[in-house]
Design a protein around this motif. Structure first.
Motif, PDB file in Angstrom:
ATOM      1  N   UNK A 120      -8.024  -2.595  -1.584  1.00 22.36           N
ATOM      2  CA  UNK A 120      -8.522  -3.827  -0.979  1.00 22.36           C
ATOM      3  C   UNK A 120     -10.047  -3.868  -1.038  1.00 22.36           C
ATOM      4  N   UNK A 121     -10.678  -2.773  -0.624  1.00 26.26           N
ATOM      5  CA  UNK A 121     -12.142  -2.712  -0.634  1.00 26.26           C
ATOM      6  C   UNK A 121     -12.677  -2.769  -2.059  1.00 26.26           C
ATOM      7  N   UNK A 122     -12.024  -2.060  -2.960  1.00 27.13           N
ATOM      8  CA  UNK A 122     -12.467  -2.034  -4.362  1.00 27.13           C
ATOM      9  C   UNK A 122     -12.395  -3.434  -4.975  1.00 27.13           C
ATOM     10  N   UNK A 123     -11.294  -4.141  -4.733  1.00 26.63           N
ATOM     11  CA  UNK A 123     -11.133  -5.495  -5.270  1.00 26.63           C
ATOM     12  C   UNK A 123     -12.164  -6.448  -4.679  1.00 26.63           C
ATOM     13  N   UNK A 124     -12.335  -6.372  -3.365  1.00 31.03           N
ATOM     14  CA  UNK A 124     -13.263  -7.278  -2.686  1.00 31.03           C
ATOM     15  C   UNK A 124     -14.696  -7.076  -3.167  1.00 31.03           C
ATOM     16  N   UNK A 125     -15.136  -5.828  -3.173  1.00 30.92           N
ATOM     17  CA  UNK A 125     -16.525  -5.560  -3.554  1.00 30.92           C
ATOM     18  C   UNK A 125     -16.758  -5.849  -5.034  1.00 30.92           C
ATOM     19  N   UNK A 126     -15.747  -5.586  -5.864  1.00 34.52           N
ATOM     20  CA  UNK A 126     -15.921  -5.911  -7.277  1.00 34.52           C
ATOM     21  C   UNK A 126     -16.050  -7.418  -7.467  1.00 34.52           C
ATOM     22  N   UNK A 127     -15.232  -8.184  -6.766  1.00 39.28           N
ATOM     23  CA  UNK A 127     -15.313  -9.645  -6.918  1.00 39.28           C
ATOM     24  C   UNK A 127     -16.713 -10.144  -6.592  1.00 39.28           C
ATOM     25  N   UNK A 128     -17.290  -9.645  -5.509  1.00 36.01           N
ATOM     26  CA  UNK A 128     -18.619 -10.098  -5.108  1.00 36.01           C
ATOM     27  C   UNK A 128     -19.697  -9.627  -6.083  1.00 36.01           C
TER      28      UNK A 128
END
Length: 216
Positions: A120-128
């Protein structure tokens, strides 16, 4: 910030993160209660989100999360790839060393996400960070008008990825996407407009492989 604008940003963030599924009904009353605002600002926000292509307002029925057919998704990414490729090509001819160093810094931060194990954190931070990476390229190109259009297309891209049905798709794709970024970044440093444009187009078109296979 006006309440309608605040509601718009908050609901949009949920949509871009895949917080709602395609076709899911959205109640203005329930959203207002969750956000701590009245129904009116939420209705204003939903109208703006409808213009963005993220929700669909059905007269006399209500509002639901937008749904897109496979052909529409493929057509969108073909158009998006062409636009982003053009921007990358322009950036290669107009970039400055200072601007490229800024891009380097963002790319390094994306590379550091490889050690993040929480999907979840990896996906979120990558998107930003991915948005920041591409925004840096837009700045290098110096195309404010095209950049504004592209910003809305990036919203739709994030929405389509995160509502595709795949489980944290950006988490699994991060390493390959970062490799693409590095290839594009090298082309920009080399002032190679042709390669920058081609690699960016391939990168954007490759987004389709990030999404759930049955949607391809």
């Amino acid at each position: 910030m006006r309440l309608g604008s605040l509601a718009y940003e908050q609901i949009k963030e949920r949509l871009l993160e895949g917080g709602y599924g395609p076709g899911q009904r959205l109640s203005a009353v329930e959203l207002g209660a969750e956000l701590g605002v009245s129904k009116q600002p939420v209705m204003e926000a939903l109208r703006l989100l409808s213009a963005d292509g993220l929700v669909t307002i059905i007269p006399q029925v209500g509002c639901e999360v937008a749904r897109y057919e496979l052909q529409e998704v493929q057509d969108f990414f073909a158009l998006f790839a062409s636009m982003e490729g053009t921007i990358a090509g322009l950036a290669a001819t107009r970039c400055t060393k200072a601007g490229l160093r800024g891009l380097d810094a963002v790319s390094a931060r994306i590379g550091h996400l490889a050690s993040e194990t929480d999907p979840v954190a990896r996906s979120h931070h990558y998107r930003l960070l991915n948005r920041e990476y591409h925004a840096r390229i837009h700045a290098l190109a110096g195309t404010a008008v095209v950049g504004e259009i592209s910003h809305r297309m990036w919203d739709l891209s994030d929405f389509l990825i995160n509502t595709s049905g795949a489980d944290h798709p950006l988490h699994a794709a991060l390493d390959a996407r970062h490799d693409d970024h590095e290839t594009i970044r090298k082309a920009l440093w080399d002032r190679d407009a042709g390669t920058a444009r081609r690699e960016m187009e391939l990168h954007i078109l490759g987004t389709l492989s990030v999404m759930r296979p049955q949607q391809l």
